[in-house]
Design a protein around this motif. Structure first.
Motif, PDB file in Angstrom:
ATOM      1  N   GLU A 277      40.481   6.808  -8.069  1.00  0.00           N
ATOM      2  CA  GLU A 277      40.143   8.200  -8.303  1.00  0.00           C
ATOM      3  C   GLU A 277      41.369   9.075  -8.120  1.00  0.00           C
ATOM      4  N   GLY A 278      41.174  10.364  -8.300  1.00  0.00           N
ATOM      5  CA  GLY A 278      42.298  11.296  -8.302  1.00  0.00           C
ATOM      6  C   GLY A 278      43.005  11.405  -6.952  1.00  0.00           C
ATOM      7  N   VAL A 279      44.106  12.105  -6.994  1.00  0.00           N
ATOM      8  CA  VAL A 279      44.928  12.305  -5.810  1.00  0.00           C
ATOM      9  C   VAL A 279      44.879  13.785  -5.457  1.00  0.00           C
ATOM     10  N   SER A 280      44.688  14.097  -4.186  1.00  0.00           N
ATOM     11  CA  SER A 280      44.677  15.495  -3.758  1.00  0.00           C
ATOM     12  C   SER A 280      45.102  15.560  -2.306  1.00  0.00           C
ATOM     13  N   THR A 281      45.030  16.755  -1.732  1.00  0.00           N
ATOM     14  CA  THR A 281      45.396  16.865  -0.320  1.00  0.00           C
ATOM     15  C   THR A 281      44.407  16.110   0.573  1.00  0.00           C
ATOM     16  N   LYS A 282      43.225  15.784   0.009  1.00  0.00           N
ATOM     17  CA  LYS A 282      42.228  15.070   0.803  1.00  0.00           C
ATOM     18  C   LYS A 282      42.010  13.631   0.341  1.00  0.00           C
ATOM     19  N   HIS A 283      42.591  13.243  -0.784  1.00  0.00           N
ATOM     20  CA  HIS A 283      42.335  11.910  -1.342  1.00  0.00           C
ATOM     21  C   HIS A 283      43.626  11.163  -1.663  1.00  0.00           C
ATOM     22  N   ASN A 284      43.669   9.916  -1.217  1.00  0.00           N
ATOM     23  CA  ASN A 284      44.714   9.002  -1.671  1.00  0.00           C
ATOM     24  C   ASN A 284      43.975   7.771  -2.192  1.00  0.00           C
ATOM     25  N   PRO A 285      44.425   7.176  -3.291  1.00  0.00           N
ATOM     26  CA  PRO A 285      43.683   6.028  -3.852  1.00  0.00           C
ATOM     27  C   PRO A 285      43.503   4.881  -2.874  1.00  0.00           C
ATOM     28  N   GLU A 286      44.436   4.679  -1.958  1.00  0.00           N
ATOM     29  CA  GLU A 286      44.167   3.732  -0.881  1.00  0.00           C
ATOM     30  C   GLU A 286      44.147   4.511   0.425  1.00  0.00           C
ATOM     31  N   PHE A 287      43.118   4.277   1.196  1.00  0.00           N
ATOM     32  CA  PHE A 287      42.984   5.010   2.447  1.00  0.00           C
ATOM     33  C   PHE A 287      42.332   4.083   3.472  1.00  0.00           C
ATOM     34  N   THR A 288      42.199   4.567   4.689  1.00  0.00           N
ATOM     35  CA  THR A 288      41.723   3.696   5.757  1.00  0.00           C
ATOM     36  C   THR A 288      40.383   4.184   6.290  1.00  0.00           C
ATOM     37  N   SER A 289      39.463   3.249   6.424  1.00  0.00           N
ATOM     38  CA  SER A 289      38.182   3.613   7.020  1.00  0.00           C
ATOM     39  C   SER A 289      37.874   2.621   8.138  1.00  0.00           C
ATOM     40  N   ILE A 290      36.977   3.040   9.002  1.00  0.00           N
ATOM     41  CA  ILE A 290      36.409   2.061   9.927  1.00  0.00           C
ATOM     42  C   ILE A 290      34.911   2.067   9.687  1.00  0.00           C
ATOM     43  N   GLU A 291      34.341   0.888   9.533  1.00  0.00           N
ATOM     44  CA  GLU A 291      32.891   0.783   9.432  1.00  0.00           C
ATOM     45  C   GLU A 291      32.410  -0.043  10.609  1.00  0.00           C
ATOM     46  N   ILE A 292      31.332   0.444  11.227  1.00  0.00           N
ATOM     47  CA  ILE A 292      30.827  -0.155  12.458  1.00  0.00           C
ATOM     48  C   ILE A 292      29.332  -0.401  12.296  1.00  0.00           C
ATOM     49  N   TYR A 293      28.870  -1.591  12.658  1.00  0.00           N
ATOM     50  CA  TYR A 293      27.443  -1.912  12.551  1.00  0.00           C
ATOM     51  C   TYR A 293      26.931  -2.450  13.867  1.00  0.00           C
ATOM     52  N   GLN A 294      25.770  -1.906  14.250  1.00  0.00           N
ATOM     53  CA  GLN A 294      25.179  -2.335  15.521  1.00  0.00           C
ATOM     54  C   GLN A 294      23.711  -2.678  15.307  1.00  0.00           C
ATOM     55  N   ALA A 295      23.374  -3.946  15.586  1.00  0.00           N
ATOM     56  CA  ALA A 295      21.997  -4.387  15.407  1.00  0.00           C
ATOM     57  C   ALA A 295      21.084  -3.719  16.437  1.00  0.00           C
ATOM     58  N   TYR A 296      19.862  -3.532  16.049  1.00  0.00           N
ATOM     59  CA  TYR A 296      18.814  -2.955  16.903  1.00  0.00           C
ATOM     60  C   TYR A 296      19.066  -1.481  17.243  1.00  0.00           C
ATOM     61  N   ALA A 297      19.986  -0.849  16.479  1.00  0.00           N
ATOM     62  CA  ALA A 297      20.258   0.573  16.712  1.00  0.00           C
ATOM     63  C   ALA A 297      19.886   1.362  15.464  1.00  0.00           C
ATOM     64  N   ASP A 298      19.737   2.670  15.601  1.00  0.00           N
ATOM     65  CA  ASP A 298      19.465   3.510  14.437  1.00  0.00           C
ATOM     66  C   ASP A 298      20.503   4.625  14.367  1.00  0.00           C
ATOM     67  N   TYR A 299      20.284   5.561  13.437  1.00  0.00           N
ATOM     68  CA  TYR A 299      21.341   6.556  13.215  1.00  0.00           C
ATOM     69  C   TYR A 299      21.508   7.518  14.384  1.00  0.00           C
ATOM     70  N   SER A 300      20.497   7.647  15.236  1.00  0.00           N
ATOM     71  CA  SER A 300      20.667   8.489  16.434  1.00  0.00           C
ATOM     72  C   SER A 300      21.674   7.864  17.388  1.00  0.00           C
ATOM     73  N   ASP A 301      21.565   6.540  17.537  1.00  0.00           N
ATOM     74  CA  ASP A 301      22.551   5.849  18.380  1.00  0.00           C
ATOM     75  C   ASP A 301      23.955   6.017  17.807  1.00  0.00           C
ATOM     76  N   MET A 302      24.030   6.006  16.458  1.00  0.00           N
ATOM     77  CA  MET A 302      25.326   6.130  15.802  1.00  0.00           C
ATOM     78  C   MET A 302      25.953   7.508  16.034  1.00  0.00           C
ATOM     79  N   MET A 303      25.098   8.526  16.183  1.00  0.00           N
ATOM     80  CA  MET A 303      25.627   9.865  16.473  1.00  0.00           C
ATOM     81  C   MET A 303      26.329   9.868  17.821  1.00  0.00           C
ATOM     82  N   GLU A 304      25.701   9.234  18.784  1.00  0.00           N
ATOM     83  CA  GLU A 304      26.329   9.173  20.102  1.00  0.00           C
ATOM     84  C   GLU A 304      27.640   8.389  20.054  1.00  0.00           C
ATOM     85  N   LEU A 305      27.595   7.285  19.313  1.00  0.00           N
ATOM     86  CA  LEU A 305      28.798   6.464  19.202  1.00  0.00           C
ATOM     87  C   LEU A 305      29.927   7.271  18.539  1.00  0.00           C
ATOM     88  N   THR A 306      29.578   8.032  17.514  1.00  0.00           N
ATOM     89  CA  THR A 306      30.576   8.843  16.806  1.00  0.00           C
ATOM     90  C   THR A 306      31.218   9.851  17.757  1.00  0.00           C
TER      91      THR A 306
END
Length: 579
Positions: A277-306
């Motif tokens: 996709e395009g390039v801008s002050t907020k976008h680079n075609p390669e970028f870094t993310s972290i994805e985290i998954y926790q069994a037996y948890a829901d999105y409320s738990d994820m808010m706390e983790l965040t």
RNA sequence: GGGUCGCUAGCUCAAUGGUAGAGUACUCGGCUUUUAACCGAUUGGUUCUGGGUUCGAGUCCCAGGCGACCCA
């Protein structure tokens, strides 16, 4: 007298050899390399034992009085960033990763301490330049003018630099050069080094937090047969011996979920993602993310983790949860505001989407509120999201969780347990930017299949960002995935926030830039096969197919071959690269 | 994709359509307390590229390249 004059003239003429263009400067320095070799020195050394870094010495001897000396011997190394040379005395500023320190170079001392090198001081004077890497051994002395210095007894030229550094005062400001030659940027702009050091601390802090909570990092494939887990256009590549098309991953989601199916309960991956996709002050075609998954948890738990991960990172890196980003005060102290998308849209725009019975009704109201409704926006859920993006996002300066998204824009998310049509999803916004995205993950394989097939239909209809059906992922879900909370954080955007960087390119060491395109140089034409043979100035040769003879004739007669080619041929005819 | 701005010496920047310049860096000479060292001298240009207008273009026009910012 006359003889003197003519001698001086001859000397002046000799000295007047050009020494100012880049090539000439380089040639002069190469000569110095030769001269060093003739002196029996190596201009490219193998090793230098250090005892200290500059900042360490600055700190340790902060209280040393002007004129005072300490007999402890230290060994340091770094790049010469300034030289002030006198007849029998010189001051160099040496820069290492930690900072700078002055070298106090006294002819007498150096000559007596380096007896094997007959003119050690003069060699230093004549053959070193700003930019060279130098090793120095000596004692500590604060000069009478108050500058902490290493009073050098021995030195070694560790690496001779051939190219001049930018202006010592104005530095390097040209953004294009800063990105294209980041190594120069890093040498002359210490705050750039600080940004990347801080970036490393942020990712280390996140990994440490997760490790303490027993998450494990597992690496998943970058090359994938089906690019899924997000709505984005992938890069396509090809494996020669397997003869198959492959995609660079646009998310790590689907593989990390397979690991949850496999029995891991807390997994994550911090890594590079690619989106075509395009390039801008907020976008680079390669970028870094972290994805985290926790069994037996829901999105409320994820808010706390965040909250926990980001607040801890800020505390580790900045020592505070209150920071300034581009003149805005941001307070990262948890808990952060939680508000549903419906509520915040109503708060900002006055539109209550719960009141709209039909899409048409909503569209009318939205248009009255000056919201542009795009062609492909056809449901109330999409309209809500559109309204949110256009009117609300920019206003979310303090960290805010936006909860409960429309189902149709969230194909991997579990339906909301109490609100029909919505899903259990949140996104985190800070300084108006999406910084994290999280769901109660969809675990029902039948529901998931339906949603992915809907995506696939969109893709078939030409939506380049829609997802395909990953059959193997669906098979994994059919074996059974426990209830799971998932979270993704945009590392680059988090680093921008914590380093007060206005552009994503400031936090990516080597951001993607366009290379100046090759210029067509010479041309040949096969009238029978209608093949145009073009050679470029970078040496590559292309055959352009089915090019009419008339086009070739115009090309031949054009004032500028390169520009006629760019304008009328490059994108208009198919081509094969032959060289 | 659209708009605005920019591109001149290694770097930072000047130059009403009329001889392309400064600071710094480089080179040479001098100097044992400098720190943007200082003093003196010399040098350094594909003005992003290609066309056009003009007696004459860094400057005006057209097209292209790259970058920055804004918008979609």
């Amino acid at each position: 007298m006359a003889a003197d004059q003519s001698q001086n003239k001859a000397k002046a003429k000799n000295n007047a050899q050009n020494t100012s263009t880049l090539e000439e400067i380089r040639a002069t320095r190469l000569e110095k390399v030769d001269q060093l070799k003739q002196e029996g020195l190596t201009p490219y050394a193998y090793k230098w034992e250090l005892t200290h870094q500059a900042a360490e010495l600055q700190e340790k001897y902060a209280d040393l009085e002007p004129g005072e000396e300490v007999e402890t011997e230290v060994k340091i190394a770094g790049r010469i960033i300034a030289r002030r040379v006198f007849g029998k005395l010189a001051f160099f500023n040496l820069q290492d990763e930690s900072g700078t320190i002055q070298l106090y170079l006294d002819k007498k001392r150096i000559q007596s301490q380096m007896p094997d090198l007959s003119s050690a001081f003069n060699i230093l004077k004549k053959y070193t330049d700003v930019g060279d890497i130098l090793g120095a051994k000596g004692t500590i002395k604060r000069t009478e003018k108050g500058e902490l210095s290493v009073y050098v007894s021995e030195y070694a030229i560790l690496t001779k630099s051939l190219l001049p550094l930018p202006d010592k005062w104005h530095g390097l400001t040209d953004t294009e050069k800063r990105y294209r030659q980041r190594y120069v940027d890093l040498i002359v702009n210490p705050d750039v080094r600080e940004t990347f050091r801080r970036r490393a601390k942020i990712t280390a802090s996140i990994r440490r937090s997760l490790d303490e909570q027993d998450f494990i990092e597992i690496e998943t494939p970058v090359l994938q047969g089906e690019a899924g887990g997000a709505d984005a256009r992938p890069f396509v590549t090809y494996h020669n011996t397997l003869q198959m098309e492959l995609y660079l991953r646009i998310a790590t989601e689907l593989h990390l979920k397979r690991l949850i199916v496999g029995g891991f309960e807390k997994v994550f991956e911090l890594g590079r993602i690619f989106r075509n996709e395009g390039v801008s002050t907020k976008h680079n075609p390669e970028f870094t993310s972290i994805e985290i998954y926790q069994a037996y948890a829901d999105y409320s738990d994820m808010m706390e983790l965040t909250e926990n991960l980001i607040a801890t990172a800020a505390q580790d890196v900045l020592g505070t949860l209150k920071l300034i980003y581009q003149e805005q005060e941001i307070d990262l102290t948890p808990p952060w505001r939680r508000v549903t998308m419906h509520e915040i849209v109503q708060e900002v725009t006055g539109l209550d989407f719960n009141n709209f019975g039909t899409f048409e009704e909503g569209k009318k109201a939205a248009e009255q509120a000056e919201i542009g409704v795009p062609q492909d926006c056809k449901t109330l859920g999409q309209l809500l999201n559109e309204t949110f993006e256009q009117k609300v996002e920019d206003t979310l300066i303090q960290p805010t969780f936006i909860l409960d998204y429309p189902k149709e824009i969230s194909p991997l998310t579990k339906p909301h347990r109490s609100k029909p049509g919505l899903v259990e999803r949140f996104e985190l916004f800070i300084v108006g930017r999406e910084t994290a995205n999280s769901f109660s993950e969809l675990t029902d394989p039948i529901d998931q299949r339906e949603r992915l097939e809907l995506q696939a239909a969109k893709k078939a209809a030409g939506d380049l960002e829609a997802q395909g059906v990953d059959e193997d992922f669906l098979a994994a879900l059919e074996y059974g995935m426990p209830p799971t909370g998932g979270l993704g954080i945009g590392i680059d955007r988090l680093v921008m926030l914590l380093t007060n960087s206005p552009s994503i390119r400031d936090v990516i060491a080597f951001p993607l830039l366009k290379s100046s395109s090759a210029v067509a140089q010479s041309v040949d034409y096969d009238a029978e096969k209608k093949i145009l043979n073009i050679e470029f100035n970078n040496g590559s040769v292309y055959y352009y197919n089915d090019v009419p003879e008339s086009v070739y004739n115009e090309l031949k007669n054009a004032p500028s071959l390169g520009q006629y080619f760019n304008q009328f041929i490059r994108d208009k005819y198919g081509c094969d690269r032959v060289k």
